[in-house]
Structure formats: structure tokens, C-alpha cells
Design an enzyme around this catalytic site. Structure first.
Site, short mmCIF file in Angstrom:
data_model
loop_
_atom_site.label_atom_id
_atom_site.label_comp_id
_atom_site.label_asym_id
_atom_site.label_seq_id
_atom_site.Cartn_x
_atom_site.Cartn_y
_atom_site.Cartn_z
N PRO A 124 -19.53 88.56 0.73
CG PRO A 124 -19.17 89.87 -1.17
CD PRO A 124 -20.26 89.28 -0.33
N GLY A 241 -27.16 69.90 6.29
CA GLY A 241 -26.20 70.10 5.21
C GLY A 241 -24.82 69.60 5.58
CD GLU A 362 -23.54 72.70 3.24
OE1 GLU A 362 -24.11 72.14 4.18
OE2 GLU A 362 -23.88 72.57 2.04
N1 COS Z 1 -29.10 75.04 14.75
C1 COS Z 1 -30.21 75.75 15.06
N2 COS Z 1 -30.20 76.95 15.66
C2 COS Z 1 -28.99 77.47 15.96
C3 COS Z 1 -27.78 76.79 15.66
C4 COS Z 1 -27.86 75.54 15.03
N3 COS Z 1 -26.78 74.83 14.69
N4 COS Z 1 -26.75 77.56 16.09
C5 COS Z 1 -27.28 78.67 16.63
N5 COS Z 1 -28.63 78.61 16.55
C6 COS Z 1 -29.59 79.63 17.00
C7 COS Z 1 -29.32 79.95 18.46
O1 COS Z 1 -30.02 79.07 19.32
C8 COS Z 1 -29.79 81.39 18.57
O2 COS Z 1 -31.20 81.43 18.75
P1 COS Z 1 -31.80 81.74 20.26
O3 COS Z 1 -31.28 83.11 20.58
O4 COS Z 1 -33.28 81.68 20.03
O5 COS Z 1 -31.26 80.67 21.13
C9 COS Z 1 -29.51 81.96 17.17
O6 COS Z 1 -29.34 80.84 16.31
C10 COS Z 1 -28.24 82.78 17.13
O7 COS Z 1 -27.22 81.95 17.64
P2 COS Z 1 -25.83 82.50 18.11
O8 COS Z 1 -26.01 83.69 18.99
O9 COS Z 1 -25.05 81.34 18.60
O10 COS Z 1 -25.23 83.02 16.71
P3 COS Z 1 -23.78 83.45 16.35
O11 COS Z 1 -23.87 84.68 15.54
O12 COS Z 1 -22.88 83.41 17.55
O13 COS Z 1 -23.32 82.31 15.32
C11 COS Z 1 -22.30 80.28 14.62
C12 COS Z 1 -23.19 80.99 15.64
C13 COS Z 1 -20.90 80.84 14.54
C14 COS Z 1 -22.25 78.83 15.06
C15 COS Z 1 -22.99 80.38 13.21
O14 COS Z 1 -22.94 81.72 12.75
C16 COS Z 1 -22.35 79.50 12.19
O15 COS Z 1 -22.66 78.32 12.12
N6 COS Z 1 -21.48 80.07 11.30
C17 COS Z 1 -20.97 79.39 10.15
C18 COS Z 1 -21.87 79.66 9.00
C19 COS Z 1 -21.70 78.67 7.92
O16 COS Z 1 -21.70 77.46 8.13
N7 COS Z 1 -21.60 79.17 6.69
C20 COS Z 1 -21.47 78.36 5.56
C21 COS Z 1 -22.53 78.75 4.60
S1 COS Z 1 -22.79 77.56 3.37
S2 COS Z 1 -21.24 77.68 2.19
#
Ligand code: COS
Length: 378
Positions: A124, A241, A362
Site C-alpha cells: 500500500p 515482465g 509493472e
Molecule cells: N534490472 C536488474 N537490476 C536492477 C534494475 C533492473 N532493471 N534496476 C536496478 N537494479 C539493481 C541495481 O543495479 C542496484 O544493484 P547494485 O547496487 O548491485 O548495482 C539495485 O537494483 C538497486 O537499484 P537502485 O538503487 O537503482 O534502486 P532504486 O530504489 O533507485 O529503484 C527503480 C530503481 C525506481 C527503477 C525501481 O525501484 C523500479 O523499477 N520501480 C518500479 C517498480 C515496479 O515496476 N513495480 C511494479 C510492480 S508489479 S505491479
């Protein structure tokens, strides 16, 4: 398309034309899918498309899977999202990170469609900022005890097994994105509580539920990979996805275009079929062009995933472009239908509602743009 892709496309199209399209309006109104639709998807192999034959899957490449998913979505987007989540997230996460024993135990029934999979990351208070999730896993003898609330779980009650993310770090030792585990959770587990079914704008037949974990015990052999790596596994899963969501958006857009083309050919105003007016031709041409461009980008992203290209950026680009195309095309399709398009008797109204969530789930369009831009600086 390769001969194999054409064959899979025909199979998916026939199933969608005969069994999905005629029922889509009814399922939308009822807000639920019959269980036997999932069983049929399983019988046709559509729930094991990306899994190797050794796990009873079809062993197909990503682009072939996207071709099939587009056809299923062209028939019914709610069925397509159940299929997409299952194929792209839980099964791929288990395939990528699971032990041999986990693969044997979970992938085979999932590939055969005997178990439908779900994925649970959002909460949430944790959506785009997914690493801020708070569901907690507490280490105990022989396993983990999970507590917390999860949101918007597709197949969360209807399905059989969820790959769920929960914090494995402790209050004294928070590790951010590296303090989250991924757990294989059968929906029959004690303490897995299915909450209210969401009453949604579109894709209404696909089940979306909130879930609570209440002192839910998960044995050690249902933790995927390393205890602190679940968030990374989830994002890796989402890279695949997001392609699936792009294919769903494309299927919705394609269906809307076909309805608009047919209607513009039949509807007469000012003494001519409206397709003969240039204003209408421009609309249809823009719709068809954006769809063709989305499909090309999506298939390029699918091929990049297979061949080790920049699959992260390409997946976000394909999802972003296809979902915004779906909104554009369905909005224009309603305009082509005029007053009729606004009525529930005509399918473009449902397609418009079904399209919207592709810009949200996603990863929102804003998150996709963030990912694309970040990759430009890598
Ligand atoms: N694929 C693989 N690894 C990834 C990645 C990706 N697309 N994006 C980030 N990572 C890894 C990073 O490399 C990092 O690892 P390292 O420190 O070893 O390099 C780790 O994940 C954390 O990454 P980051 O610091 O960029 O995380 P953030 O908290 O800033 O988040 C976003 C990045 C905003 C891109 C991510 O939280 C996101 O995609 N959010 C949306 C979530 C989503 O799609 N939700 C829908 C759910 S399904 S309904």
C-alpha cells in the site's frame, strides 16, 4: 516471422477468436474469469512458453512468446495479463534463481498449467519506490515467518503460487535494496490472507487483490537464492515482465484499430463511408503506424533479451511506447465510433479502459522514462 512464430501465432489467434473474444464483454461485466480458461491456456502450452522442455515447457524464445501474448490480448486483455504475469515473473524468477530441487518441484506443474503463478512486490505504501517495502520476514528455525501487507497482486487469490518479496534484514541492520528476500508462497499457506478484490476501471476480469501475511511460516527450501537479493531478482524479472505488458498493450491497440477500420468502412455520413474522409484516414493511418512501430520495437527488445543486448533499456522503451500507443489508439478508436464508441455495447469502450493500466502496472511510464534515461549514462 519464422515459420515457428507463424504457427504459434495461428494457434493463439484461433484460441483467442473462438474462446476469448466472444466472452470478453461478459467477463468484463462479471469481473471474473472462469478457471477453465486458465486450464485451456495450460493445455495449449501457453503457461510454459519460456520454460525449457526438461521442465515440461515449450522452450520458446522471448519474441515468439510476445507474438502469442499479443494475440491472446487481442482476444481478452484480462486473460493475457494472467498469462503474462505467470510466464514472465514467478516462473522466470524460479528458473533463474531456483535450486534444482525448487525447479523440479515448482516449474513442472507451473509449465503444465496445473499451478498458476503470481508475483507480489508492491505494498500500500510502496509502489514506484519498490525497495521501500516493509513486509518483514523473521528468521526462525527451519525457515522464515512473514508479516505484512501486499497490494495489487494479479492472480493473488485465483492463482496457486506467489513469488513474494519481504524484508530479510532486521530493524537494527537495514540494507535497503539488498535487504529483501524472494519467497515461494503457495496461496494455500496458513497465514496467507486474501483481502478484497479490487473493483477496477479495466482488465476487470483479471483478479487483483490485496494480500496480508499473518505469522506465515515459509520453510527454508522456499526461499529463492540469497536472502538479501530478492529485490534484484524482482527487477530482473520485471525486465521480462515489462515486455509482456508491451505485448498486451499491443494486442489491445490492434483490436481497437481493427474495430475502427471496420466501423469507418460501414458508417456513412454526408453521403459517403466515413473512411473516405481525409480526417478519418489520417486518424487510421496514425493508429496503424504507431502500432507497427510498437511491434517492431517490442520484437527488437525480445531479440535483445535473447542475445544479450541492453535488455533493461529496450524493455522499458518497448513497454513505454506500446502502452502509450494503446492509450492513443483506443482514444482515437472511440473518436472514430463517435457517440457509439462511448457506449458499452461497442467493444472500443472496454479496450480504452483495458489500455490505461498498461501505463501503470509493472512500472509506470514515468519509471520507464527514469530507467531509459539512467541507462543513457551507464
Ligand atoms: N534490472 C536488474 N537490476 C536492477 C534494475 C533492473 N532493471 N534496476 C536496478 N537494479 C539493481 C541495481 O543495479 C542496484 O544493484 P547494485 O547496487 O548491485 O548495482 C539495485 O537494483 C538497486 O537499484 P537502485 O538503487 O537503482 O534502486 P532504486 O530504489 O533507485 O529503484 C527503480 C530503481 C525506481 C527503477 C525501481 O525501484 C523500479 O523499477 N520501480 C518500479 C517498480 C515496479 O515496476 N513495480 C511494479 C510492480 S508489479 S505491479
Amino acid at each position: 516471422m519464422t515459420p515457428e512464430q507463424q504457427q504459434i501465432r495461428e494457434l493463439a489467434r484461433e484460441f483467442a477468436e473462438n474462446e476469448l473474444r466472444p466472452n470478453a464483454e461478459h467477463w468484463d461485466r462479471e469481473g471474473k474469469l472462469p478457471r477453465d480458461v486458465v486450464a485451456k491456456l495450460g493445455e495449449l502450452g501457453f503457461l510454459g512458453m519460456l520454460l525449457p522442455e526438461e521442465f515440461d515447457g515449450l522452450g520458446l524464445d522471448t519474441t515468439t512468446y510476445l507474438v502469442a501474448l499479443e494475440e491472446i490480448a487481442r482476444g481478452d486483455a484480462s486473460v493475457a495479463v494472467a498469462m503474462s504475469v505467470h510466464n514472465s515473473l514467478p516462473t522466470q524468477m524460479i528458473r533463474a534463481q531456483g535450486s534444482d530441487a525448487q525447479k523440479e518441484r515448482w516449474l513442472k506443474p507451473m509449465a503444465r498449467g496445473e499451478m498458476l503463478g503470481a508475483f507480489s512486490l508492491s505494498e500500500p505504501d510502496s509502489g514506484s519506490d519498490a525497495a521501500s517495502l516493509t513486509a518483514q520476514a523473521r528468521k526462525v528455525d527451519g525457515g522464515w515467518v512473514l508479516n505484512g501487507a501486499k497490494a495489487w497482486v494479479t492472480n493473488g487469490g485465483f492463482g496457486d503460487v506467489v513469488v513474494a518479496m519481504a524484508r530479510t534484514d532486521t530493524a537494527d541492520d537495514r540494507r535497503g535494496a539488498k535487504g529483501i528476500g524472494a519467497f515461494i508462497v503457495p496461496t494455500s499457506t496458513e497465514g496467507y490472507i486474501v483481502g478484497k478484490k479490487e473493483d477496477k476501471m479495466g482488465q476487470r476480469a483479471s483478479e487483483t487483490v490485496g494480500v496480508a501475511f499473518q505469522e506465515m511460516f515459509i520453510p527454508d527450501d522456499q526461499l529463492l537464492g540469497e536472502p538479501g537479493m530478492g529485490f534484484i531478482y524482482a527487477l530482473q524479472g520485471l525486465n521480462g515482465g515489462r515486455l509482456g505488458i508491451g505485448a498486451i498493450a499491443l494486442g489491445i491497440a490492434q483490436a481497437a484499430l481493427e474495430h475502427a477500420v471496420a466501423y469507418a468502412g460501414e458508417r456513412r455520413q454526408f453521403g459517403a463511408a466515413i473512411k473516405d474522409f481525409q480526417g478519418m484516414q489520417f486518424k487510421l493511418a496514425n493508429m496503424a503506424t504507431r502500432i507497427a512501430a510498437s511491434r517492431a520495437l517490442l520484437h527488437q527488445a525480445g531479440d535483445a533479451r535473447e542475445s544479450g543486448g541492453n535488455a533493461v533499456q529496450m524493455a522499458s522503451m518497448a513497454k513505454l511506447f506500446a502502452s502509450e500507443t494503446a492509450m492513443f489508439v483506443t482514444t482515437e478508436a472511440i473518436q472514430v465510433f463517435g457517440g457509439y464508441g462511448y457506449m458499452k455495447e461497442y467493444p472500443v469502450e472496454r479496450l480504452f479502459r483495458d489500455a490505461k493500466v498498461t501505463e501503470i502496472y509493472e512500472g509506470t511510464s514515468e519509471i520507464q522514462r527514469t530507467v531509459i534515461a539512467r541507462e543513457l549514462y551507464r
